[in-house]
Write an enzyme that holds these catalytic residues in place. Structure first.
Site, short mmCIF file in Angstrom:
data_model
loop_
_atom_site.label_atom_id
_atom_site.label_comp_id
_atom_site.label_asym_id
_atom_site.label_seq_id
_atom_site.Cartn_x
_atom_site.Cartn_y
_atom_site.Cartn_z
N GLN A 141 7.37 3.85 3.76
CA GLN A 141 5.95 3.47 3.80
C GLN A 141 5.69 2.24 4.67
O GLN A 141 4.66 2.16 5.34
CB GLN A 141 5.48 3.21 2.36
CG GLN A 141 3.98 3.19 2.19
CD GLN A 141 3.36 4.58 2.13
OE1 GLN A 141 3.88 5.45 1.45
NE2 GLN A 141 2.28 4.79 2.84
N SER A 201 -6.78 5.97 3.75
CA SER A 201 -6.88 5.09 2.58
C SER A 201 -7.30 3.69 3.01
O SER A 201 -8.10 3.04 2.34
CB SER A 201 -5.52 5.00 1.87
OG SER A 201 -5.35 6.10 1.00
N ASP A 218 0.05 10.73 -4.75
CA ASP A 218 1.23 11.36 -4.11
C ASP A 218 1.48 12.61 -4.94
O ASP A 218 0.56 13.10 -5.63
CB ASP A 218 2.43 10.39 -4.12
CG ASP A 218 3.58 10.89 -3.24
OD1 ASP A 218 3.50 10.73 -2.02
OD2 ASP A 218 4.56 11.45 -3.77
N LYS A 250 0.86 -1.20 0.00
CA LYS A 250 0.00 0.00 0.00
C LYS A 250 0.88 1.22 0.00
O LYS A 250 1.78 1.35 0.83
CB LYS A 250 -0.89 -0.02 1.27
CG LYS A 250 -1.80 1.17 1.38
CD LYS A 250 -3.12 0.93 0.69
CE LYS A 250 -3.91 2.20 0.43
NZ LYS A 250 -3.54 2.91 -0.81
N LYS A 256 5.59 3.50 8.22
CA LYS A 256 4.42 4.36 8.42
C LYS A 256 3.15 3.51 8.53
O LYS A 256 2.34 3.68 9.43
CB LYS A 256 4.31 5.29 7.20
CG LYS A 256 3.17 6.25 7.24
CD LYS A 256 3.06 7.05 5.95
CE LYS A 256 4.39 7.61 5.50
NZ LYS A 256 4.26 8.63 4.48
N LYS A 306 5.38 1.65 -3.14
CA LYS A 306 5.35 3.00 -3.70
C LYS A 306 5.59 2.87 -5.20
O LYS A 306 6.20 1.90 -5.65
CB LYS A 306 6.46 3.86 -3.08
CG LYS A 306 6.23 5.33 -3.20
CD LYS A 306 5.24 5.86 -2.16
CE LYS A 306 4.83 7.29 -2.43
NZ LYS A 306 4.07 7.87 -1.34
N THR A 342 -4.32 13.70 5.12
CA THR A 342 -2.90 13.82 5.47
C THR A 342 -2.63 15.14 6.19
O THR A 342 -1.95 15.17 7.23
CB THR A 342 -2.02 13.70 4.20
OG1 THR A 342 -2.44 12.56 3.47
CG2 THR A 342 -0.56 13.57 4.55
N ASN A 346 -1.85 19.07 -1.97
CA ASN A 346 -2.87 18.45 -1.14
C ASN A 346 -2.54 18.52 0.36
O ASN A 346 -3.38 18.94 1.17
CB ASN A 346 -3.06 16.99 -1.59
CG ASN A 346 -3.96 16.21 -0.64
OD1 ASN A 346 -3.48 15.53 0.26
ND2 ASN A 346 -5.25 16.34 -0.82
#
Ligand code: NDP
Length: 449
Positions: free
Chosen positions: A111, A381, A166, A90, A114, A126, A210, A241
């Site tokens: 990631q 997500s 992203d 993911k 995280k 990613k 985010t 974003n």
């Protein structure tokens, strides 16, 4: 430094000498988990570190497409499927001319940690392309996305790998990617991509997640010093974003956000950023931050002329770097400290250089590391994936309430682990320790794979 860690780092530095961002990200994590590794001598025998830093799979492919002049352009596409230890791969897709294998690997590596911190069942990955969306027409974006997905579709799926947005990939791009995936598969798999529009399976609150999550995490850090956002001056780099929704939540909490930026320069508005204008410029017109001056001629604009972004010269209480990796250098860190900064929280991935982070920690500045502070996006997500599976949708308030709760839990995990391993208040180390512990245990359970 622990011998096992030193050996693994030395080997990686030789093997991947041309991948500086990846090495930087790995070094930061391994150097901060020393105490944990020392308590587990079995890690070396099981090659836990070697397996943790090596992606399970890297997919790299050609993306040919035709521009509006009828010319054929060829870009490079990537998907790094880093770890499926605790769930399907993911992580987002980045479309930016700087994309290369090192950047994809650094982002994939970050990631996995995280995602582990969110407490949700998601592995890490990613992807992206060196395609530059700037200045492209909608039809060019659509044709590029369709070509990209025509290769990527065979590697993803709602239980396999779930990409999202992203840098350079927002709702428009996710829509074109999803449309092509559905067309090729001939099935509606809502959970294969996240960041979808609400009208076809997206989650309320994902767009804001985010930036809002970053402010929730920062709020928790500030509380430890008896502080809050109310009345504080805030500077936020970027105007995409993450930056936009961090600004919105900080303003709702009573902060005065005075500066934002893009890759060309930054605006300073002492009266407080007019966020609806920034949204109009960036989300609707897809213009430059400098255009802010057309409506607010009293604001100041400073062009970026070196690697040190001018935004960090502005006096602030709270700095939120939300643009890109290594955008906040040691020079900038010194300037921020000189101006009395209280907290720095990373909305972007690895925006502070290692030297900048070390300097902040040395000077007692609160640092919210990206893996923890910007994890609200991927957490939401995962909430989008749950809703797609349930075929039932939460309200906006329900999603934001879950997000807030997740961010508080992440903060507490960082705090407790920092205290447990003798570095209280160092949330950078705390985040690495909490996530590493979880992943290493999962690795031990699953055998040598
Ligand atoms: P956007 O594309 O929406 O915005 C990116 C912003 O950063 C733009 O203002 C852009 O300016 C600026 N920027 C990009 N590259 C550079 C550069 N080399 N130098 C200076 N400024 C630059 O991206 P997001 O807001 O989605 O992402 C921003 C950061 O947050 C990234 O690091 C991303 O990995 C991270 N992140 C994003 C998440 C999400 O949910 N979107 C989740 C977690 C992390 P310009 O327009 O001039 O290029």
């Amino acid at each position: 430094m622990n011998e096992y860690i030193t050996r693994v780092l030395n080997q990686l530095e030789k093997k991947y000498a041309c991948e500086p961002e990846y090495l930087q990200a790995v070094r930061e994590v391994l150097c901060s988990v020393e105490h944990l590794v020392e308590q587990h001598p079995e890690y070396e025998k099981l090659a836990i570190l070697e397996r943790m830093v090596e992606p399970e799979r890297i997919i790299s492919f050609r993306v040919p497409w035709v521009n509006d002049n009828g010319e054929v352009i060829v870009n490079r596409g990537f998907r790094v499927q880093f770890s499926s230890l605790i769930g399907p791969y993911k992580g987002g897709l980045r479309f930016h001319p700087t994309v290369n294998q090192s950047i994809m690997k650094f982002l994939g590596f970050e990631q996995i940690f995280k995602n582990a911190l969110t407490g949700l069942p998601i592995g890490g990955g990613k992807g992206g392309s060196d395609f530059d969306p700037k200045g492209k027409s909608d039809s060019e974006i659509m044709r590029f996305c369709q070509s990209f997905m025509t290769e990527l579709y065979r590697h993803i799926g709602h239980d396999v790998d779930v990409p999202a947005g992203d840098i350079g990939v927002g709702g428009r791009e996710i829509g074109y990617l999803f449309g092509q995936y559905k067309r090729i598969r001939d099935a509606y798999e809502g959970g294969v991509l996240t960041g979808k529009s609400i009208c076809y399976g997206g989650s309320l609150g994902r767009t804001e997640a985010t930036g809002f999550g970053l402010v929730f995490f920062t709020r928790e850090m500030l509380k430890t010093k008896g502080e809050s956002f109310t009345g504080k001056t805030v500077t936020i780099s970027g105007s995409g974003n993450v930056a936009i929704y961090a600004c919105q939540k900080a303003q709702e909490y009573g902060a005065n956000v005075v500066a934002m930026s893009d890759s060309n320069g930054c605006i300073y508005d002492k009266n407080g950023i007019d966020l609806s204008l920034v949204k109009q410029i960036k989300e609707v017109e897809r213009g430059r931050i400098k255009d802010y001056l057309k409506k607010h001629p009293d604001a100041e604009y400073t062009e970026r002329t070196s690697e040190d972004s001018p935004i960090w010269n502005i006096k602030t209480d709270i700095a939120l770097p939300c643009a890109t990796q290594n955008e906040l250098t040691l020079n900038s860190a010194k300037k921020l400290v000189e101006n009395g900064v209280l907290a720095v929280a990373e909305g972007a991935n690895m925006p502070c250089t290692q030297e900048a982070t070390d300097f902040f920690l040395e000077k007692g500045v609160l640092v919210g590391p990206a893996k923890a502070a910007n994890a609200g996006g991927v957490a939401t997500s995962a909430i989008e994936m749950s809703q797609n599976s349930m075929r039932y949708y939460y309200t906006f308030d329900e999603v934001i309430e879950k997000l807030d709760c997740i961010m508080v839990n992440i903060f507490n995990a960082c705090k407790c682990n920092a205290e447990k391993y003798g570095c209280a208040g160092n949330y950078v180390a705390g985040a690495n320790l909490a996530a590493f512990d979880k992943l290493a245990e999962a690795m031990k359970c699953q055998g040598i794979v």
